[in-house]
Scaffold this active site. Structure first.
Site, PDB file in Angstrom:
ATOM      1  N   LYS A  10     -10.593  -4.695 -19.359  1.00 11.27           N
ATOM      2  CA  LYS A  10     -11.745  -4.014 -18.743  1.00 11.27           C
ATOM      3  C   LYS A  10     -11.317  -2.698 -18.123  1.00 11.27           C
ATOM      4  O   LYS A  10     -10.124  -2.485 -17.837  1.00 11.27           O
ATOM      5  CB  LYS A  10     -12.406  -4.890 -17.675  1.00 11.27           C
ATOM      6  CG  LYS A  10     -11.508  -5.276 -16.476  1.00 11.27           C
ATOM      7  CD  LYS A  10     -11.442  -4.269 -15.352  1.00 11.27           C
ATOM      8  CE  LYS A  10     -10.498  -4.679 -14.229  1.00 11.27           C
ATOM      9  NZ  LYS A  10     -10.051  -3.635 -13.340  1.00 11.27           N
ATOM     10  N   ALA A  97      -1.603  -2.724 -14.900  1.00 11.10           N
ATOM     11  CA  ALA A  97      -2.188  -1.440 -15.278  1.00 11.10           C
ATOM     12  C   ALA A  97      -3.591  -1.211 -14.746  1.00 11.10           C
ATOM     13  O   ALA A  97      -4.144  -0.133 -14.916  1.00 11.10           O
ATOM     14  CB  ALA A  97      -2.222  -1.358 -16.806  1.00 11.10           C
ATOM     15  N   ASP A 136     -10.731 -11.593 -10.299  1.00  9.13           N
ATOM     16  CA  ASP A 136     -11.308 -10.959 -11.497  1.00  9.13           C
ATOM     17  C   ASP A 136     -11.509 -11.937 -12.656  1.00  9.13           C
ATOM     18  O   ASP A 136     -12.062 -11.557 -13.683  1.00  9.13           O
ATOM     19  CB  ASP A 136     -10.387  -9.832 -12.001  1.00  9.13           C
ATOM     20  CG  ASP A 136     -10.583  -8.534 -11.232  1.00  9.13           C
ATOM     21  OD1 ASP A 136     -11.565  -8.440 -10.460  1.00  9.13           O
ATOM     22  OD2 ASP A 136      -9.757  -7.617 -11.403  1.00  9.13           O
TER      23      ASP A 136
HETATM   24  P1  ATP Z   1      -5.849  -6.345 -12.472  1.00  7.96           P
HETATM   25  O1  ATP Z   1      -6.630  -5.271 -13.186  1.00  7.96           O
HETATM   26  O2  ATP Z   1      -6.551  -7.687 -12.483  1.00  7.96           O
HETATM   27  O3  ATP Z   1      -5.357  -5.925 -11.142  1.00  7.96           O
HETATM   28  P2  ATP Z   1      -3.352  -5.702 -13.588  1.00  7.96           P
HETATM   29  O4  ATP Z   1      -3.553  -4.969 -14.873  1.00  7.96           O
HETATM   30  O5  ATP Z   1      -3.138  -4.841 -12.389  1.00  7.96           O
HETATM   31  O6  ATP Z   1      -4.583  -6.638 -13.365  1.00  7.96           O
HETATM   32  P3  ATP Z   1      -1.742  -7.691 -14.841  1.00  7.96           P
HETATM   33  O7  ATP Z   1      -1.509  -6.998 -16.134  1.00  7.96           O
HETATM   34  O8  ATP Z   1      -2.728  -8.777 -14.834  1.00  7.96           O
HETATM   35  O9  ATP Z   1      -2.140  -6.636 -13.697  1.00  7.96           O
HETATM   36  O10 ATP Z   1      -0.308  -8.200 -14.354  1.00  7.96           O
HETATM   37  C1  ATP Z   1       0.118  -8.219 -13.041  1.00  7.96           C
HETATM   38  C2  ATP Z   1       1.416  -9.045 -12.968  1.00  7.96           C
HETATM   39  O11 ATP Z   1       1.156 -10.388 -13.368  1.00  7.96           O
HETATM   40  C3  ATP Z   1       2.520  -8.532 -13.877  1.00  7.96           C
HETATM   41  O12 ATP Z   1       3.566  -8.097 -13.064  1.00  7.96           O
HETATM   42  C4  ATP Z   1       2.939  -9.714 -14.741  1.00  7.96           C
HETATM   43  O13 ATP Z   1       4.326  -9.951 -14.746  1.00  7.96           O
HETATM   44  C5  ATP Z   1       2.221 -10.912 -14.169  1.00  7.96           C
HETATM   45  N1  ATP Z   1       1.616 -11.757 -15.248  1.00  7.96           N
HETATM   46  C6  ATP Z   1       1.612 -13.085 -15.291  1.00  7.96           C
HETATM   47  N2  ATP Z   1       0.984 -13.548 -16.375  1.00  7.96           N
HETATM   48  C7  ATP Z   1       0.554 -12.477 -17.075  1.00  7.96           C
HETATM   49  C8  ATP Z   1      -0.164 -12.323 -18.278  1.00  7.96           C
HETATM   50  N3  ATP Z   1      -0.559 -13.355 -19.016  1.00  7.96           N
HETATM   51  N4  ATP Z   1      -0.451 -11.072 -18.673  1.00  7.96           N
HETATM   52  C9  ATP Z   1      -0.062 -10.016 -17.911  1.00  7.96           C
HETATM   53  N5  ATP Z   1       0.631 -10.117 -16.783  1.00  7.96           N
HETATM   54  C10 ATP Z   1       0.949 -11.334 -16.340  1.00  7.96           C
END
Ligand code: ATP
Length: 289
Positions: A10, A97, A136
């Site tokens: 998203k 990200a 989320d």
């Molecule tokens: P959000 O937009 O919900 O804040 P994000 O993009 O900031 O998500 P994620 O990519 O969900 O962050 O990952 C955050 C952390 O979670 C990473 O450091 C990763 O090591 C850990 N993690 C655990 N499981 C997963 C997974 N299936 N996919 C991605 N990251 C994961």
């Protein structure tokens, strides 16, 4: 027999933080939009108990620190499942990200376990389970264009994003969502995005009305720490984007285009700039998994 699901990422078309709550969470008001960029997950039943994860991305944890593990584990304990599951993850969504890459994998895991084990749970029940894993996750179960309030769990479906092309670019840094919220001075924010106006623009199918209102208060924390976010935004704006914004807590930046060729050209420029190591041209997604 296994199940293969697409877990879509998203972007936040608008992100406002209303206040910090006593429990450390923040009350948010966000407009979420699913994009056509997804992880592919295959789920297969195992006779023995446990969750076995095979990831295409070696940096991700495959044990209980993987959010997929948490989601499958929750389904097993809530419904007394004795069997296990093998999950194969093809990771495409940028990690850490601001694109809900983890949350969407967790949502796919809840959906898959529901079918694999014939649990017959409704979407409402899956949403309620989702919030136990992350704020989320319920949105990622629901998908599409949505208003997200409370800590992210109060969802209202909105009219879909008008037709457009999106460029998504992630600089080669990871940003911790927790760190960004900890450093946000919610009570000192002077500019708040016009989320209600954006809801109306979506209803009217007015793309310009949506892009004119794109704003994200978390940029006040993440951009000073990672200047390349501002540089990527500028490159998008200089190359035909109607607007550009950081998604979630960042560092991913997205640009909205009414001209698909301009979007393709911007993507090439961004790749050549060295500012972003993951660059995609994609579309808003309002369909089914
Ligand atoms: P959000 O937009 O919900 O804040 P994000 O993009 O900031 O998500 P994620 O990519 O969900 O962050 O990952 C955050 C952390 O979670 C990473 O450091 C990763 O090591 C850990 N993690 C655990 N499981 C997963 C997974 N299936 N996919 C991605 N990251 C994961």
């Amino acid at each position: 027999m296994g199940i293969t699901l697409r877990a879509y990422g998203k972007v936040n078309l608008g992100l406002d933080v209303l206040r910090r709550l006593e429990n450390g969470y923040h009350e948010v008001k966000m407009i979420m939009q699913t994009v056509d960029l997804y992880d592919l997950l295959t789920f297969e039943k195992l006779d023995g108990a446990g969750v076995e994860i095979h990831s295409s991305q070696p940096d991700l944890p495959v044990g209980e620190d993987n959010i997929i593990y948490k989601a499958c584990g929750l389904m097993m304990s809530e419904y007394g499942l004795t069997g296990g599951v093998k999950v194969t993850l093809e990771k495409n969504i940028p990690v850490a990200a601001g694109m809900a890459g983890g949350s969407t994998d967790a949502a796919a895991a809840l959906t898959a376990m529901n079918s694999l084990y014939d649990l017959g749970l409704s979407q409402k029940e899956l949403l309620e389970l989702g919030v136990k894993i992350g704020a989320d996750v319920p949105y990622c179960v629901m998908q599409g264009t949505a208003l997200s309030e409370g800590i992210g769990e109060q969802l209202t479906a909105l009219a879909p994003m008008p037709e457009c092309t999106m460029v998504i670019a992630k600089p080669p840094v990871g940003v911790s969502t927790k760190w960004v919220y900890q450093n946000l001075k919610a009570s000192e924010l002077s500019d708040h995005p016009d989320i209600d106006g954006m809801v109306d623009a979506l209803k009217a199918g007015d793309l310009r009305g949506v892009t004119d209102r794109m704003a994200n208060v978390l940029e006040t924390v993440t951009i000073p720490a990672h200047r390349e976010i501002a540089q990527i935004k500028d490159i998008m704006l200089e190359n035909g984007a109607m607007n550009s914004l950081m998604s979630g807590s960042g560092p991913t930046v997205f640009g909205i285009y009414d001209d698909a060729d301009a979007a393709e050209q911007t993507a090439e420029k961004l790749k050549a700039s060295g500012l972003a190591n993951q660059v995609y041209v994609t579309l808003p997604y309002n369909g089914k998994r």
